[in-house]
Design a protein around this motif. Structure first.
Motif, PDB file in Angstrom:
ATOM      1  N   GLU A   1       0.810  -1.215   0.000  1.00 25.93           N
ATOM      2  CA  GLU A   1       0.000   0.000   0.000  1.00 25.93           C
ATOM      3  C   GLU A   1       0.845   1.268   0.000  1.00 25.93           C
ATOM      4  OE1 GLU A   1      -3.992  -1.052   2.448  1.00 25.93           O
ATOM      5  OE2 GLU A   1      -2.120  -1.301   3.572  1.00 25.93           O
ATOM      6  N   SER A   2       2.052   1.193   0.524  1.00 22.54           N
ATOM      7  CA  SER A   2       2.853   2.412   0.688  1.00 22.54           C
ATOM      8  C   SER A   2       3.909   2.603  -0.393  1.00 22.54           C
ATOM      9  CB  SER A   2       3.536   2.389   2.060  1.00 22.54           C
ATOM     10  OG  SER A   2       4.444   1.307   2.160  1.00 22.54           O
ATOM     11  N   LEU A   3       4.209   1.589  -1.198  1.00 23.99           N
ATOM     12  CA  LEU A   3       5.365   1.646  -2.097  1.00 23.99           C
ATOM     13  C   LEU A   3       5.239   2.740  -3.155  1.00 23.99           C
ATOM     14  CD1 LEU A   3       6.210  -2.134  -2.599  1.00 23.99           C
ATOM     15  CD2 LEU A   3       7.409  -0.440  -1.198  1.00 23.99           C
ATOM     16  N   GLN A   4       4.100   2.852  -3.801  1.00 23.45           N
ATOM     17  CA  GLN A   4       3.944   3.864  -4.848  1.00 23.45           C
ATOM     18  C   GLN A   4       4.096   5.270  -4.275  1.00 23.45           C
ATOM     19  OE1 GLN A   4       3.164   3.322  -8.431  1.00 23.45           O
ATOM     20  NE2 GLN A   4       4.020   5.384  -8.267  1.00 23.45           N
ATOM     21  N   GLU A   5       3.457   5.513  -3.146  1.00 23.38           N
ATOM     22  CA  GLU A   5       3.544   6.838  -2.519  1.00 23.38           C
ATOM     23  C   GLU A   5       4.969   7.146  -2.072  1.00 23.38           C
ATOM     24  OE1 GLU A   5       1.524   9.277   1.241  1.00 23.38           O
ATOM     25  OE2 GLU A   5       0.544   7.472   0.436  1.00 23.38           O
ATOM     26  N   LEU A   6       5.641   6.142  -1.499  1.00 24.59           N
ATOM     27  CA  LEU A   6       7.029   6.340  -1.072  1.00 24.59           C
ATOM     28  C   LEU A   6       7.916   6.627  -2.272  1.00 24.59           C
ATOM     29  CD1 LEU A   6       9.202   6.265   1.144  1.00 24.59           C
ATOM     30  CD2 LEU A   6       9.354   3.787   0.799  1.00 24.59           C
ATOM     31  N   HIS A   7       7.739   5.886  -3.338  1.00 26.86           N
ATOM     32  CA  HIS A   7       8.523   6.096  -4.553  1.00 26.86           C
ATOM     33  C   HIS A   7       8.351   7.521  -5.068  1.00 26.86           C
ATOM     34  CE1 HIS A   7       8.422   6.346  -9.012  1.00 26.86           C
ATOM     35  NE2 HIS A   7       9.584   5.723  -8.919  1.00 26.86           N
ATOM     36  N   ASN A   8       7.123   7.979  -5.182  1.00 25.42           N
ATOM     37  CA  ASN A   8       6.858   9.324  -5.697  1.00 25.42           C
ATOM     38  C   ASN A   8       7.487  10.390  -4.813  1.00 25.42           C
ATOM     39  OD1 ASN A   8       5.348   8.075  -7.682  1.00 25.42           O
ATOM     40  ND2 ASN A   8       3.366   8.516  -6.732  1.00 25.42           N
ATOM     41  N   TRP A   9       7.455  10.158  -3.518  1.00 27.52           N
ATOM     42  CA  TRP A   9       8.013  11.131  -2.566  1.00 27.52           C
ATOM     43  C   TRP A   9       9.529  11.211  -2.714  1.00 27.52           C
ATOM     44  CZ3 TRP A   9       6.387  10.951   3.323  1.00 27.52           C
ATOM     45  CH2 TRP A   9       6.666  12.191   3.913  1.00 27.52           C
ATOM     46  N   ILE A  10      10.171  10.056  -2.796  1.00 30.54           N
ATOM     47  CA  ILE A  10      11.628  10.036  -2.938  1.00 30.54           C
ATOM     48  C   ILE A  10      12.050  10.675  -4.251  1.00 30.54           C
ATOM     49  CG2 ILE A  10      13.635   8.527  -3.226  1.00 30.54           C
ATOM     50  CD1 ILE A  10      12.311   6.569  -1.292  1.00 30.54           C
ATOM     51  N   VAL A  11      11.373  10.327  -5.331  1.00 33.88           N
ATOM     52  CA  VAL A  11      11.714  10.885  -6.646  1.00 33.88           C
ATOM     53  C   VAL A  11      11.556  12.404  -6.648  1.00 33.88           C
ATOM     54  CG1 VAL A  11      11.005  10.980  -9.067  1.00 33.88           C
ATOM     55  CG2 VAL A  11      11.214   8.770  -7.910  1.00 33.88           C
ATOM     56  N   SER A  12      10.512  12.893  -5.988  1.00 36.48           N
ATOM     57  CA  SER A  12      10.299  14.339  -5.903  1.00 36.48           C
ATOM     58  C   SER A  12      11.473  15.028  -5.207  1.00 36.48           C
ATOM     59  CB  SER A  12       8.993  14.620  -5.158  1.00 36.48           C
ATOM     60  OG  SER A  12       8.821  16.001  -4.932  1.00 36.48           O
ATOM     61  N   VAL A  13      11.939  14.440  -4.107  1.00 34.88           N
ATOM     62  CA  VAL A  13      13.075  15.011  -3.373  1.00 34.88           C
ATOM     63  C   VAL A  13      14.336  14.979  -4.239  1.00 34.88           C
ATOM     64  CG1 VAL A  13      14.606  14.672  -1.402  1.00 34.88           C
ATOM     65  CG2 VAL A  13      12.134  14.446  -1.103  1.00 34.88           C
ATOM     66  N   MET A  14      14.570  13.869  -4.929  1.00 37.56           N
ATOM     67  CA  MET A  14      15.764  13.739  -5.757  1.00 37.56           C
ATOM     68  C   MET A  14      15.753  14.733  -6.915  1.00 37.56           C
ATOM     69  SD  MET A  14      17.531  11.465  -4.253  1.00 37.56           S
ATOM     70  CE  MET A  14      17.296  10.201  -3.000  1.00 37.56           C
ATOM     71  N   ASP A  15      14.628  14.873  -7.564  1.00 38.79           N
ATOM     72  CA  ASP A  15      14.525  15.795  -8.690  1.00 38.79           C
ATOM     73  C   ASP A  15      14.674  17.242  -8.238  1.00 38.79           C
ATOM     74  OD1 ASP A  15      14.168  13.641 -10.340  1.00 38.79           O
ATOM     75  OD2 ASP A  15      11.990  13.878 -10.519  1.00 38.79           O
ATOM     76  N   THR A  16      14.118  17.570  -7.094  1.00 40.86           N
ATOM     77  CA  THR A  16      14.207  18.941  -6.570  1.00 40.86           C
ATOM     78  C   THR A  16      15.653  19.350  -6.331  1.00 40.86           C
ATOM     79  OG1 THR A  16      12.027  18.765  -5.520  1.00 40.86           O
ATOM     80  CG2 THR A  16      13.518  20.471  -4.684  1.00 40.86           C
ATOM     81  N   HIS A  17      16.469  18.404  -5.870  1.00 43.04           N
ATOM     82  CA  HIS A  17      17.862  18.717  -5.530  1.00 43.04           C
ATOM     83  C   HIS A  17      18.854  18.253  -6.603  1.00 43.04           C
ATOM     84  CE1 HIS A  17      15.825  18.999  -1.607  1.00 43.04           C
ATOM     85  NE2 HIS A  17      16.787  19.833  -1.274  1.00 43.04           N
ATOM     86  N   ASN A  18      18.326  17.779  -7.725  1.00 44.63           N
ATOM     87  CA  ASN A  18      19.167  17.362  -8.862  1.00 44.63           C
ATOM     88  C   ASN A  18      20.221  16.319  -8.476  1.00 44.63           C
ATOM     89  OD1 ASN A  18      17.944  19.137 -10.805  1.00 44.63           O
ATOM     90  ND2 ASN A  18      19.057  20.846  -9.833  1.00 44.63           N
ATOM     91  N   TYR A  19      19.822  15.365  -7.665  1.00 41.24           N
ATOM     92  CA  TYR A  19      20.726  14.290  -7.294  1.00 41.24           C
ATOM     93  C   TYR A  19      20.717  13.209  -8.368  1.00 41.24           C
ATOM     94  CZ  TYR A  19      20.692  16.078  -2.452  1.00 41.24           C
ATOM     95  OH  TYR A  19      20.814  16.850  -1.336  1.00 41.24           O
TER      96      TYR A  19
END
Length: 318
Positions: free
Chosen positions: A14-32
């Motif tokens: 239940e949590s994997l898709q939401e967790l994935h989207n959250w992590i990707v958002s953080v990574m993209d914001t900081h250009n990691y």
């Protein structure tokens, strides 16, 4: 690559898709530049199907699946072996760890040059009786025993230099003590950061009170390995020698007392009728066994490969 995010999980569909989207958002914001490694520790729900789907949609997502539930330590060990990022982040998959903490953890490793930074869930949303109080007791015992001054050994959100995860051996249920393992391997700059703790959004916890019992047993194990793992003779040899000497002296006193009474024509029972004789004899036997245990431990250590005796962090002009 800047970051490797390692996420062990068990039945967290239940949590994997939401967790994935959250992590990707953080990574993209900081250009990691990054990779996310999900380790499916024998899930019986649809977690693996979701991981495969995420991996097909995002090339930065990787997955490892165990045939059965082997435990969090083994999952982390597999993730550490695959991690390629300069900084390795571990976090749980239940959304209680906040991905927004990743940039600061990354900065502390790269700019403040910590070897390891552990999260501290100072404000928790768990049950006070079943989790908070046992956790405080456990952390107090871990600090006193290990010498590592962390407030929250159990927090799954941690950051490591890549070289740290490649030089610690996480086995059994030792994932709670990775900071201690890192310290024992020679990585002494260990920091701590207060992180946000969020109430569980989906499912239920996979841990019960037995984890604290196992945790204390593991704490005893790691304390022993930390202090005497490379020199077992210092413990077993010392204890064995002390016990043998005490038993030998006690037996000698019994014998001298017997001879004295006989020499002075006093009544004297047989030595074998004196219970202290058997106590002293047993003490000598146990002391001998302890000494031999230490001696055998030293022999085993000396027959191991030299590369297992110490860790080398770097070389130059060799």
């Amino acid at each position: 690559m800047n970051l490797s995010v390692i996420i062990p999980l068990l039945n967290e569909e239940e949590s994997l898709q939401e967790l994935h989207n959250w992590i990707v958002s953080v990574m993209d914001t900081h250009n990691y530049s990054y990779e996310v490694i999900f380790i499916d520790d024998g899930s019986t729900d649809h977690s693996w199907s979701i991981i495969k789907q995420l991996s097909s949609e995002n090339p930065n997502i990787k997955g490892i699946r165990f045939l059965k539930n082997f435990g969090k330590s083994q999952a982390l060990h597999a993730g550490f072996a695959e991690a390629k990022g300069d900084v390795v982040i571990t976090m749980d998959a239940d959304l209680q760890d906040n991905p927004e903490e990743i940039p600061e953890l990354y900065r502390m490793i790269m700019e403040q040059h910590f070897d390891l930074v552990s999260g501290w869930k100072k404000k928790r949303y768990d049950s006070v009786v079943t989790k908070n109080i046992p956790s405080k007791l456990f952390n107090w015992a871990a600090r006193k025993t290990s010498g590592v001054q962390l407030n929250d050994f159990n927090c799954g959100l941690k950051a490591y230099k890549n070289v740290v995860v490649k030089n610690v051996e996480v086995s059994g249920e030792m994932h709670r003590y990775i900071p201690v393992l890192a310290k024992n391997a020679g990585f002494g700059k260990i920091g701590e950061k207060v992180v946000k703790h969020q109430a569980r959004k989906y499912g239920s916890t996979k841990f019960g009170m037995d984890r604290f019992i196992n945790g204390f047993l593991d704490l005893i194990t790691i304390w022993f390995l930390s202090r005497f793992g490379k020199r077992p003779m210092h413990l077993f040899g010392a204890l064995g020698s002390i016990m043998f000497i005490i038993g030998f002296v006690a037996a000698g006193i019994i014998g001298v007392t017997k001879l004295y009474r006989l020499g002075n024509h006093l009544s004297a029972n047989l030595v074998t009728q004196n219970p202290w004789f058997y106590i002293s004899l047993t003490t000598m036997i146990i002391g001998t066994q302890l000494f031999l245990a230490g001696f055998l431990g030293e022999i085993i250590l000396r027959t191991k490969n030299n590369e297992e005796r110490y860790k080398i962090s770097n070389t130059a002009n060799i």
